[in-house]
Design an enzyme around this catalytic site. Structure first.
Site, mmCIF file in Angstrom:
data_model
loop_
_atom_site.group_PDB
_atom_site.id
_atom_site.type_symbol
_atom_site.label_atom_id
_atom_site.label_comp_id
_atom_site.label_asym_id
_atom_site.label_seq_id
_atom_site.Cartn_x
_atom_site.Cartn_y
_atom_site.Cartn_z
ATOM 1 N N GLU A 197 0.566 -1.359 0.217
ATOM 2 C CA GLU A 197 0.066 0.255 -0.046
ATOM 3 C C GLU A 197 1.095 0.850 -0.021
ATOM 4 O O GLU A 197 2.238 0.762 0.714
ATOM 5 C CB GLU A 197 -0.578 0.327 1.239
ATOM 6 C CG GLU A 197 -2.482 -0.981 0.964
ATOM 7 C CD GLU A 197 -3.126 -0.802 2.312
ATOM 8 O OE1 GLU A 197 -3.170 -0.380 3.222
ATOM 9 O OE2 GLU A 197 -3.117 -2.139 2.489
ATOM 10 N N GLY B 293 1.472 -3.482 11.012
ATOM 11 C CA GLY B 293 0.415 -3.747 11.097
ATOM 12 C C GLY B 293 0.350 -3.842 9.584
ATOM 13 O O GLY B 293 0.792 -4.346 9.024
ATOM 14 N N CYS C 172 -1.807 -7.636 5.523
ATOM 15 C CA CYS C 172 -1.214 -8.765 5.014
ATOM 16 C C CYS C 172 0.301 -8.971 6.479
ATOM 17 O O CYS C 172 -0.076 -10.156 6.632
ATOM 18 C CB CYS C 172 -0.293 -7.953 4.136
ATOM 19 S SG CYS C 172 -1.811 -8.001 2.528
ATOM 20 N N LYS D 240 0.886 2.626 7.761
ATOM 21 C CA LYS D 240 2.477 3.750 7.567
ATOM 22 C C LYS D 240 2.010 4.868 6.617
ATOM 23 O O LYS D 240 0.826 5.316 6.373
ATOM 24 C CB LYS D 240 2.868 2.445 6.535
ATOM 25 C CG LYS D 240 1.590 1.273 5.464
ATOM 26 C CD LYS D 240 2.292 0.567 5.025
ATOM 27 C CE LYS D 240 2.834 0.612 3.240
ATOM 28 N NZ LYS D 240 3.562 0.515 2.252
HETATM 29 C C1 UDX Z 1 3.086 -5.847 2.893
HETATM 30 C C2 UDX Z 1 4.077 -6.360 1.814
HETATM 31 O O1 UDX Z 1 5.509 -4.997 1.556
HETATM 32 C C3 UDX Z 1 3.406 -6.958 0.597
HETATM 33 O O2 UDX Z 1 5.013 -7.267 -0.350
HETATM 34 C C4 UDX Z 1 2.561 -7.164 0.508
HETATM 35 O O3 UDX Z 1 1.809 -7.494 -0.941
HETATM 36 C C5 UDX Z 1 1.599 -6.689 1.521
HETATM 37 O O4 UDX Z 1 2.283 -6.903 2.909
HETATM 38 P P1 UDX Z 1 1.921 -3.411 3.097
HETATM 39 O O5 UDX Z 1 1.405 -4.161 4.678
HETATM 40 O O6 UDX Z 1 1.613 -2.177 2.314
HETATM 41 O O7 UDX Z 1 2.725 -4.257 2.302
HETATM 42 O O8 UDX Z 1 2.952 -2.087 3.587
HETATM 43 P P2 UDX Z 1 4.779 -2.615 4.184
HETATM 44 O O9 UDX Z 1 6.027 -1.173 3.480
HETATM 45 O O10 UDX Z 1 4.987 -3.683 3.495
HETATM 46 O O11 UDX Z 1 4.585 -1.857 5.932
HETATM 47 C C6 UDX Z 1 4.075 -3.299 6.523
HETATM 48 C C7 UDX Z 1 4.240 -2.376 8.061
HETATM 49 O O12 UDX Z 1 5.268 -3.203 8.377
HETATM 50 C C8 UDX Z 1 3.810 -0.901 8.206
HETATM 51 O O13 UDX Z 1 2.965 -1.366 9.566
HETATM 52 C C9 UDX Z 1 5.387 -0.696 8.494
HETATM 53 O O14 UDX Z 1 4.798 0.881 9.386
HETATM 54 C C10 UDX Z 1 5.877 -1.258 9.227
HETATM 55 N N1 UDX Z 1 7.862 -1.696 8.630
HETATM 56 C C11 UDX Z 1 8.198 -1.891 7.329
HETATM 57 C C12 UDX Z 1 8.243 -2.148 10.207
HETATM 58 O O15 UDX Z 1 7.510 -1.571 11.392
HETATM 59 N N2 UDX Z 1 9.935 -1.904 10.028
HETATM 60 C C13 UDX Z 1 10.363 -1.545 8.524
HETATM 61 O O16 UDX Z 1 11.546 -1.555 8.482
HETATM 62 C C14 UDX Z 1 9.590 -1.772 7.636
#
Ligand code: UDX
Length: 431
Positions: free
Chosen positions: A156, A258, A261, A318
């Site tokens: 997203e 969060g 996924c 995010k």
């Molecule tokens: C994720 C996957 O990245 C993607 O490939 C899949 O198709 C769907 O799930 P998304 O949920 O959109 O995508 O967001 P992502 O950017 O992966 O972040 C997920 C969560 O992890 C967020 O809450 C973000 O804040 C957290 N995060 C991410 C961290 O806490 N630390 C990080 O280093 C990266």
């Protein structure tokens, strides 16, 4: 090619818009009239950068069509994508009822010849086989289906470019025809194409999300060590990530992951593993550490014994999305409310979604500076760009007491000290 996407969430709608933009005729099937009407009028419903423009452009070009009727869409499609939700049941197991309902509903409308039915929803190993069995039992003569798993890896906030520039396109099927059709559809994308069997494709999706979630939980675990020892998690990760076998991506410590996924897929893979008799201790720990990251952040706020008026910056899970599913902000805010805190929140796009969940339990303001006016502390849950270079002098002047709890480590601790804040972040010393 004419294709159908059943479902218009992040996966269905982005897939539909991208393939329409590449020149295909795309049908999107939904089941809520109000939503389909909004989509027909160019309102993407969800907030996703660039999506409204792509939707409007392809509606105008008459390549993108929305309907409530399976018949209209399915009967002229060569490929039908299933892109509906697979939310977790209380046990953590994925709820596949929407996927199976779609599979059952599309059968009567399949045209003569072969239609490719491809599942983009994240589903446990074996689900696509079950989809094929359900459909095959009901087929009229002369009508055939070829089933394929084509999981989606978009994030997203960057969904369109993730789809157009995917690191890989995974196509799992036992049918050569399905593989060839899906390769043809994805041909304009420069992405590496991985052609495999159904079960491997299904597992690739869970594995990807579980490894990314594991990286984050690992970084958060190291942040717990840092907070006990005075080490700095960013220096540690920076040095560790310089080893190219490890890398730095998805190792940012914070208030936890969060979204729709990671939390769901880690729990679902755990449940699949338990069903198979695989030891899933590692996956359970990933989930537990994520909960602990949120709990530790909450306890940090309570133990600081500030006054109980708290300003909040960022509610979405995010930046660049209005999605608040499993957002760490909601978890911490609920706990704070239970302790009698009063919350005034600001988020550039996610407030409407939070209002649907928390209603008037918290107050909402349309300006970040209003959120800090007269508060005892500021909590940051989302690293929106607009917070990174906020006028911190103004923030300090507006606050009753200059205390900041930063769940995303967006400021250098020494800068915050120089501004006169008491600054708590994650895995770094309090300044
Ligand atoms: C994720 C996957 O990245 C993607 O490939 C899949 O198709 C769907 O799930 P998304 O949920 O959109 O995508 O967001 P992502 O950017 O992966 O972040 C997920 C969560 O992890 C967020 O809450 C973000 O804040 C957290 N995060 C991410 C961290 O806490 N630390 C990080 O280093 C990266």
């Amino acid at each position: 090619m004419t294709i159908t996407c059943i479902g218009h969430g992040y996966v269905g709608l982005v897939t539909a818009c991208v393939f329409a933009d590449l020149g295909n005729k795309v049908w999107v099937v939904g089941h809520t009239k109000e939503k389909i009407d909004r989509l027909k009028n160019g309102d993407p419903i969800i907030y996703e950068p660039g999506l409204k423009e792509l939707l409007e452009k392809n509606l105008k070009a008459k390549r993108l069509h929305f309907t409530l009727e399976y018949e209209t869409a399915v009967k002229e499609s060569e490929i039908v994508f299933i892109a509906v939700g697979t939310p977790p049941k209380p046990s953590g197991e994925a709820d596949l009822s929407a996927v199976f309902t779609v599979a059952d509903s599309l059968v009567p409308h399949l045209k003569k010849g072969v239609t490719v039915v491809s599942c983009k929803s994240t589903v446990p190993v074996g689900t696509n086989k079950k989809i094929l069995e359900r459909i095959e039992n009901k087929l009229k003569s002369g009508v055939e289906v070829a089933v394929a798993s084509c999981p989606e890896f978009l994030r997203e906030g960057t969904a369109i470019s993730d789809t157009l520039n995917a690191d890989r396109v995974v196509i799992g099927s036992d049918s050569r025809l399905a593989i060839d059709k899906l390769l043809e559809l994805h041909a304009p994308l420069a992405s590496k194409k991985v052609v495999t069997d159904l079960a491997s494709a299904e597992l690739i999706k869970y594995t990807s999300n579980a490894i990314l979630a594991t990286k984050i939980s690992f970084a958060n675990l190291i942040a717990f060590f840092c907070e006990k020892t005075g080490a700095n998690v960013e220096t540690v990760i920076d040095a560790v990530g310089a080893d190219h076998r490890i890398g730095k991506l998805f190792l940012n410590a914070g208030v936890g992951y969060g979204g729709a996924c990671f939390p769901k897929d880690v729990k679902a893979l755990t449940s699949i593993g338990e069903g198979l008799g695989v030891d899933v201790t590692l996956l359970k720990s990933v989930d537990e550490i994520n909960k602990e990251a949120k709990d530790i952040f909450f306890k940090k706020i309570v133990s600081a014994k500030t006054g109980k008026n708290i300003g909040v910056w960022g509610l979405s899970f995010k930046p660049n999305t209005d999605d608040v599913r499993e957002a760490p902000s909601l978890y911490v805010i609920r706990n704070l409310l239970a302790e009698g805190y009063v919350i005034k929140a600001y988020d550039p796009v996610a407030m409407d979604n939070v209002k649907k969940i928390l209603g008037d339990k918290i107050s909402y303001v349309s300006d970040p500076y209003e959120a800090v006016h007269d508060v005892d502390a500021l909590c940051i849950f989302t690293e929106w760009n607009e917070f990174k270079q906020a006028d911190l002098r103004k923030v300090k002047t507006l606050m009753k007491t200059p205390v900041v709890f930063d769940g995303r480590n967006i400021y250098p601790p020494n800068t915050m000290k120089d501004f006169g804040f008491t600054y708590y972040s994650v895995g770094r010393k309090k300044t």
